[in-house]
Scaffold this motif. Structure first.
Motif, short mmCIF file in Angstrom:
data_model
loop_
_atom_site.label_atom_id
_atom_site.label_comp_id
_atom_site.label_asym_id
_atom_site.label_seq_id
_atom_site.Cartn_x
_atom_site.Cartn_y
_atom_site.Cartn_z
N GLN A 89 -42.08 57.70 -13.48
CA GLN A 89 -41.82 56.29 -13.79
C GLN A 89 -41.11 55.60 -12.62
O GLN A 89 -41.43 54.45 -12.27
CB GLN A 89 -40.98 56.17 -15.07
N ASP A 90 -40.16 56.29 -12.02
CA ASP A 90 -39.43 55.74 -10.86
C ASP A 90 -40.37 55.53 -9.67
O ASP A 90 -40.31 54.50 -8.99
CB ASP A 90 -38.27 56.66 -10.46
N ASN A 91 -41.23 56.51 -9.43
CA ASN A 91 -42.19 56.39 -8.33
C ASN A 91 -43.19 55.25 -8.58
O ASN A 91 -43.56 54.52 -7.65
CB ASN A 91 -42.95 57.71 -8.12
N ALA A 92 -43.62 55.13 -9.82
CA ALA A 92 -44.56 54.06 -10.16
C ALA A 92 -43.90 52.69 -10.00
O ALA A 92 -44.53 51.74 -9.52
CB ALA A 92 -45.09 54.25 -11.58
N ALA A 93 -42.63 52.59 -10.37
CA ALA A 93 -41.90 51.32 -10.20
C ALA A 93 -41.76 50.99 -8.71
O ALA A 93 -41.93 49.83 -8.30
CB ALA A 93 -40.52 51.42 -10.86
N ALA A 94 -41.48 52.01 -7.90
CA ALA A 94 -41.35 51.81 -6.45
C ALA A 94 -42.70 51.40 -5.85
O ALA A 94 -42.75 50.57 -4.91
CB ALA A 94 -40.82 53.07 -5.78
#
Ligand code: ASC
Length: 128
Positions: A89-94
């Motif tokens: 989720q963090d990578n997708a947000a980035a």
């Protein structure tokens, strides 16, 4: 709450299917299989960022059998699974943020990071 285990399985699979379509189209653009369109790419990245938050809720107890590729190991190592899901989720947000820049290197790096999150989890927790 889900009425039956199959509903939870269908819920998470629906989200994964949408993620795969959106992420796949982004990959096609980055690999030159189709023209890079910054606006389409960015909305696909937004879609993936939003969709990345959906599947986790469907991984309830008792959903390692039936029409699923999810391995029982998910529930044996739930804390690790949860942290891998959060990292995705963090990578997708980035990636959604990077997509709004015009820095192709940053976009490619963020895309690669997100793909690694997909694969890193599949390698351990998904049937092949
Ligand atoms: C995709 C897809 C995956 C991931 C993974 C990334 O497009 O369907 O499961 O990327 O292959 O390594």
């Amino acid at each position: 709450n889900f009425e039956k285990p199959a509903d939870a399985i269908e819920y998470r699979q629906s989200a994964f299917g949408l993620i795969a379509y959106n992420f796949g189209d982004m990959g096609a653009m980055l690999k030159g299989k189709k023209p890079f369109d910054a606006s389409v790419f960015s909305s696909r990245a937004d879609n993936v960022a939003a969709l990345s938050k959906i599947p986790h809720e469907g991984f309830i107890d008792g959903t390692d059998t039936g029409d699923t590729e999810a391995l029982a190991k998910i529930w044996q190592d739930k804390a690790d699974f949860d942290s891998k899901m959060t990292a995705f989720q963090d990578n997708a947000a980035a990636l959604a943020v990077a997509a709004k820049s015009s820095d192709q290197n940053q976009i490619k790096q963020a895309f690669a990071n997100t793909g690694k999150s997909c694969k890193g989890c599949h390698d351990v927790y998904k049937k092949d």
